[in-house]
Design a protein around this motif. Structure first.
Motif, PDB file in Angstrom:
ATOM      1  N   ARG A  16       3.392  -3.070  -2.011  1.00 13.37           N
ATOM      2  CA  ARG A  16       3.080  -1.807  -2.664  1.00 13.37           C
ATOM      3  C   ARG A  16       2.848  -0.717  -1.628  1.00 13.37           C
ATOM      4  O   ARG A  16       2.175  -0.951  -0.628  1.00 13.37           O
ATOM      5  CB  ARG A  16       1.821  -1.936  -3.535  1.00 13.37           C
ATOM      6  N   SER A  17       3.410   0.435  -1.882  1.00 11.28           N
ATOM      7  CA  SER A  17       3.268   1.589  -0.998  1.00 11.28           C
ATOM      8  C   SER A  17       1.817   2.078  -1.003  1.00 11.28           C
ATOM      9  O   SER A  17       1.056   1.777  -1.913  1.00 11.28           O
ATOM     10  CB  SER A  17       4.202   2.696  -1.487  1.00 11.28           C
ATOM     11  N   PRO A  18       1.424   2.855   0.006  1.00 11.64           N
ATOM     12  CA  PRO A  18       0.108   3.508  -0.065  1.00 11.64           C
ATOM     13  C   PRO A  18       0.067   4.374  -1.315  1.00 11.64           C
ATOM     14  O   PRO A  18       1.112   4.840  -1.795  1.00 11.64           O
ATOM     15  CB  PRO A  18       0.083   4.391   1.180  1.00 11.64           C
ATOM     16  N   ILE A  19      -1.130   4.578  -1.848  1.00 15.84           N
ATOM     17  CA  ILE A  19      -1.285   5.468  -3.002  1.00 15.84           C
ATOM     18  C   ILE A  19      -2.614   6.211  -2.868  1.00 15.84           C
ATOM     19  O   ILE A  19      -3.644   5.611  -2.577  1.00 15.84           O
ATOM     20  CB  ILE A  19      -1.190   4.659  -4.324  1.00 15.84           C
ATOM     21  N   LEU A  20      -2.525   7.533  -2.983  1.00 18.26           N
ATOM     22  CA  LEU A  20      -3.736   8.362  -2.897  1.00 18.26           C
ATOM     23  C   LEU A  20      -3.793   9.262  -4.115  1.00 18.26           C
ATOM     24  O   LEU A  20      -2.790   9.886  -4.473  1.00 18.26           O
ATOM     25  CB  LEU A  20      -3.692   9.286  -1.676  1.00 18.26           C
ATOM     26  N   HIS A  21      -4.956   9.343  -4.735  1.00 17.33           N
ATOM     27  CA  HIS A  21      -5.157  10.319  -5.807  1.00 17.33           C
ATOM     28  C   HIS A  21      -6.037  11.438  -5.268  1.00 17.33           C
ATOM     29  O   HIS A  21      -7.121  11.190  -4.741  1.00 17.33           O
ATOM     30  CB  HIS A  21      -5.789   9.654  -7.023  1.00 17.33           C
TER      31      HIS A  21
ATOM     32  N   ILE B 156      11.205  -8.446   5.969  1.00 10.54           N
ATOM     33  CA  ILE B 156      11.519  -7.186   5.281  1.00 10.54           C
ATOM     34  C   ILE B 156      10.228  -6.469   4.885  1.00 10.54           C
ATOM     35  O   ILE B 156      10.081  -5.253   5.074  1.00 10.54           O
ATOM     36  CB  ILE B 156      12.405  -7.446   4.034  1.00 10.54           C
ATOM     37  N   ALA B 157       9.256  -7.237   4.347  1.00 12.24           N
ATOM     38  CA  ALA B 157       7.982  -6.635   3.934  1.00 12.24           C
ATOM     39  C   ALA B 157       7.278  -5.996   5.122  1.00 12.24           C
ATOM     40  O   ALA B 157       6.766  -4.880   5.035  1.00 12.24           O
ATOM     41  CB  ALA B 157       7.092  -7.707   3.291  1.00 12.24           C
ATOM     42  N   ASN B 158       7.283  -6.688   6.267  1.00 12.66           N
ATOM     43  CA  ASN B 158       6.613  -6.129   7.450  1.00 12.66           C
ATOM     44  C   ASN B 158       7.294  -4.840   7.913  1.00 12.66           C
ATOM     45  O   ASN B 158       6.624  -3.913   8.364  1.00 12.66           O
ATOM     46  CB  ASN B 158       6.587  -7.160   8.578  1.00 12.66           C
ATOM     47  N   SER B 159       8.612  -4.772   7.792  1.00 13.22           N
ATOM     48  CA  SER B 159       9.281  -3.534   8.192  1.00 13.22           C
ATOM     49  C   SER B 159       8.934  -2.412   7.209  1.00 13.22           C
ATOM     50  O   SER B 159       8.814  -1.250   7.602  1.00 13.22           O
ATOM     51  CB  SER B 159      10.791  -3.741   8.327  1.00 13.22           C
ATOM     52  N   GLN B 160       8.712  -2.760   5.938  1.00 10.48           N
ATOM     53  CA  GLN B 160       8.259  -1.741   4.978  1.00 10.48           C
ATOM     54  C   GLN B 160       6.849  -1.261   5.333  1.00 10.48           C
ATOM     55  O   GLN B 160       6.550  -0.067   5.248  1.00 10.48           O
ATOM     56  CB  GLN B 160       8.286  -2.298   3.546  1.00 10.48           C
ATOM     57  N   VAL B 161       5.990  -2.194   5.730  1.00 13.43           N
ATOM     58  CA  VAL B 161       4.618  -1.821   6.115  1.00 13.43           C
ATOM     59  C   VAL B 161       4.648  -0.872   7.319  1.00 13.43           C
ATOM     60  O   VAL B 161       3.971   0.154   7.328  1.00 13.43           O
ATOM     61  CB  VAL B 161       3.770  -3.069   6.442  1.00 13.43           C
ATOM     62  N   ARG B 162       5.468  -1.187   8.319  1.00 16.90           N
ATOM     63  CA  ARG B 162       5.562  -0.296   9.483  1.00 16.90           C
ATOM     64  C   ARG B 162       6.020   1.091   9.057  1.00 16.90           C
ATOM     65  O   ARG B 162       5.517   2.099   9.538  1.00 16.90           O
ATOM     66  CB  ARG B 162       6.531  -0.870  10.520  1.00 16.90           C
ATOM     67  N   ARG B 163       6.975   1.123   8.143  1.00 17.32           N
ATOM     68  CA  ARG B 163       7.502   2.398   7.666  1.00 17.32           C
ATOM     69  C   ARG B 163       6.439   3.230   6.960  1.00 17.32           C
ATOM     70  O   ARG B 163       6.256   4.404   7.263  1.00 17.32           O
ATOM     71  CB  ARG B 163       8.668   2.144   6.705  1.00 17.32           C
ATOM     72  N   PHE B 164       5.681   2.594   6.041  1.00 20.41           N
ATOM     73  CA  PHE B 164       4.728   3.433   5.295  1.00 20.41           C
ATOM     74  C   PHE B 164       3.478   3.753   6.118  1.00 20.41           C
ATOM     75  O   PHE B 164       2.869   4.796   5.919  1.00 20.41           O
ATOM     76  CB  PHE B 164       4.450   2.926   3.870  1.00 20.41           C
ATOM     77  N   LYS B 165       3.131   2.898   7.079  1.00 18.69           N
ATOM     78  CA  LYS B 165       2.016   3.250   7.970  1.00 18.69           C
ATOM     79  C   LYS B 165       2.390   4.467   8.821  1.00 18.69           C
ATOM     80  O   LYS B 165       1.558   5.320   9.100  1.00 18.69           O
ATOM     81  CB  LYS B 165       1.651   2.074   8.888  1.00 18.69           C
TER      82      LYS B 165
END
Lengths: 195, 195
Positions: free
Chosen positions: A101-106, A173-182
């Motif tokens: 899941r991507s970061p999410i901020l309200h 793949i998940a770890n590369s997504q984490v690097r991307r959204f961080k």
């Protein structure tokens, strides 16, 4: 006409009280605290809830039943294959899923102009699923969210449908997504004070 | 202050012209046409784009490179395992994914009150990821979207990471997601005239 601009200062005070409590109870994802502080230092915004993004292994008793879902493992960072296999090892019943899941901020905004300015900044920095989540007399809420996501069924009722080799692939793949959204979160923190 | 209310009728006329063209060219998902017509018959709304939801098999040359992605198979309905296997058989290079996407509708609203009324109706009918997607002088856009989604990596550069048995499993889950979101679309069509 909505009265959220009139109620902004009162709502911000309440949200800041909740945040202080959540921080004291260690309920805020650590790597997002400095970003929240920067947003809350701005006159026309306040944060109401947030997640810095995550990888998880989840057991769902029935399809779509989120209420009774159980996290067998949850990480707000890159994970090792071993950690994921260990979480999978705790699976007993229901559907087993591997999720990103991507970061999410309200973020509450004072005026519609303020909301749209934040929205456009976030979209420009790669948070392409950002939107105005809700508008009411109480609050005008911007949701900041990115596109990274995985929803991979792994098995059911104790039976595993995939190989260890496959787990290795999806963890990569998940770890590369984490690097991307961080990286996106970092850029947002750098740019947020320009608002 | 945004001027979208002032520009509403002009923007609606443009959108209706585009829709007529798209319909003539068979570019609109058939099973969503009657819903679009009902929304556009309302005084304070118009549709700008839509997808009735889909299952697809996609080849992505590099991670996240949507521009150069190729659909090997795409269906706005339930699929058979054979259809999916046939699409997978066309895979040659890049990352191979099995995807489910919820229906998505973009609807222009005349005023913020109109936008919020539609937003709350949609959320109440199970379109929980709905939001106000953008606010500008031209348009005030509501996005209607649901939670059903799958993102399953299947293989890379011609190599398949999962078994045929696994494909059967995920096709069954995807089809149940399709049944779910088609049901939500039907309820939305029944309720939309109450707006």
């Amino acid at each position: 006409m909505f009265l959220h601009t009139k109620n902004f200062d009162e709502q911000k005070a309440k949200a800041m009280e909740s945040l202080r409590k959540a921080l004291a109870e260690n309920k805020v994802d650590e790597d997002i605290v400095s970003l929240l502080e920067k947003i809350n230092a701005l006159e026309n915004y306040f944060t109401t809830s947030s997640c810095s993004g995550r990888i998880s292994v989840m057991e769902m008793p029935h399809f779509g039943d989120k209420v009774n879902s159980v996290w067998l493992g949850k990480w707000h960072r890159e994970v090792s294959v071993e950690e994921v296999l260990e979480a999978i090892g705790r699976h007993r019943s229901g559907q087993l899923w591997f999720l990103v899941r991507s970061p999410i901020l309200h973020v509450g905004a004072r005026t519609m102009d303020d909301a749209v300015r934040l929205l456009n900044l976030a979209i420009g920095l790669g948070f392409k699923y950002s939107s105005i989540k809700s508008v009411s007399h109480k609050k005008l809420l911007v949701e900041i969210r990115s596109t990274e996501r995985m929803d991979v069924p792994l098995g059911e009722n104790g039976e595993l449908w995939v190989s260890e080799e496959y787990i290795k692939r999806i963890v990569a793949i998940a770890n590369s997504q984490v690097r991307r959204f961080k990286g996106k979160l970092k850029r947002l923190e750098e740019e947020i004070e320009k608002l």
